[in-house]
Write an enzyme that holds these catalytic residues in place. Sequence first.
Site, short mmCIF file in Angstrom:
data_model
loop_
_atom_site.label_atom_id
_atom_site.label_comp_id
_atom_site.label_asym_id
_atom_site.label_seq_id
_atom_site.Cartn_x
_atom_site.Cartn_y
_atom_site.Cartn_z
CG ASP A 177 -47.52 98.15 -40.77
OD1 ASP A 177 -46.47 97.59 -40.40
OD2 ASP A 177 -47.71 98.53 -41.96
NE ARG A 189 -42.43 94.53 -53.48
CZ ARG A 189 -41.95 94.78 -52.27
NH1 ARG A 189 -42.34 95.85 -51.62
NH2 ARG A 189 -41.10 93.97 -51.70
#
Length: 303
Positions: free
Chosen positions: A152, A43
């Site tokens: 978020d 990632r």
Amino acid sequence: MIAPDEASEPQLSLLTLNALHQVSYREAGLILLPEKVRMVQSRLRFRLRETGLDTFEAYLALVGSDAGAKERRMMISALTTNVSHFFREPHHFDILTDEVLPRAQSRLKSGGRFRIWSAGCSNGQEAFSILMHLLDKDPGLQDKDFRILATDIDPKVIAFARSATYPDRMIDNIPEDLRKRFMQPSRLNEQPAHQMTDKLRNLVRFKELNLMSPWPMRQAFDAVFCRNVVIYFDAPTQNALWPRFHDALLPDGMLFLGHSERVTNPEQLGFSVTGPTTYTKIRARKINTSNLQAAQGIAHGTS
Ligand SMILES: C[S@@+](CC[C@H](N)C(=O)[O-])C[C@H]1O[C@@H](n2cnc3c(N)ncnc32)[C@H](O)[C@@H]1O
């Protein structure tokens, strides 16, 4: 054994992973366990390319520095898991109709508000599911003081949620009648998609918010959905959040968690357990948040 095409890529050592873990834990409560080293490596390789850095050690120096605040956000964005879908864990929607809605309706009648918070909302599926469900049960909510706050930590999912446009492969779980009433055909990256109507979009505010930071909201909520978020946090981080959710709720307000998440010592915190992952605020909590955090040595950043 490293595959030949892997050999030319930057490698993440366990030592550097641990140092990156300190950063992500302090910043967002995210734990990077040694067994996740390959996932983290893959990632973050993209972030190395984007920042023009050759090694994870150089990347660590960047995200660990004062000048690295922007990249820390990008790192957290790359490390978060944003999987979500519409009408996930549908039993919560029945509880919403049976318990939360009637209380809110009587408050709305006497001039009050109805507020729901989707905390860790990802791409917005949770917030729009709640909206479609409630407007289906009570279309009159549209004209009342009813709003959803959806937050978020990841700016990318917030931008996506604000666009409210979902490729058709993502909307399978939305019953057809709701889709017809609350969505209109659209395109996304030249693929068939549907966009939520303005009617729905006007009832939800999407905001970037790190749950580890102070929460700026002043009004209490009828319900908080924080589902499949705390699963990525360790016990001290979870335990520091429970009293904060309790404080964020109105009396009788409800906290909904994901299927594998549980509040520890709910009764002590002033929650009654209404279902395996559903908690109702029944009274003032006995534990003081700051004492609890001090006792647990919580040291998250507040940025
Ligand atoms: C798996 S998704 C859950 C989405 C939705 N609640 C659901 O149940 O489908 C978890 C979300 O939590 C967010 N998240 C992780 N750490 C966070 C933090 N410290 N503050 C706010 N959001 C966070 C991630 O960015 C991600 O979008």
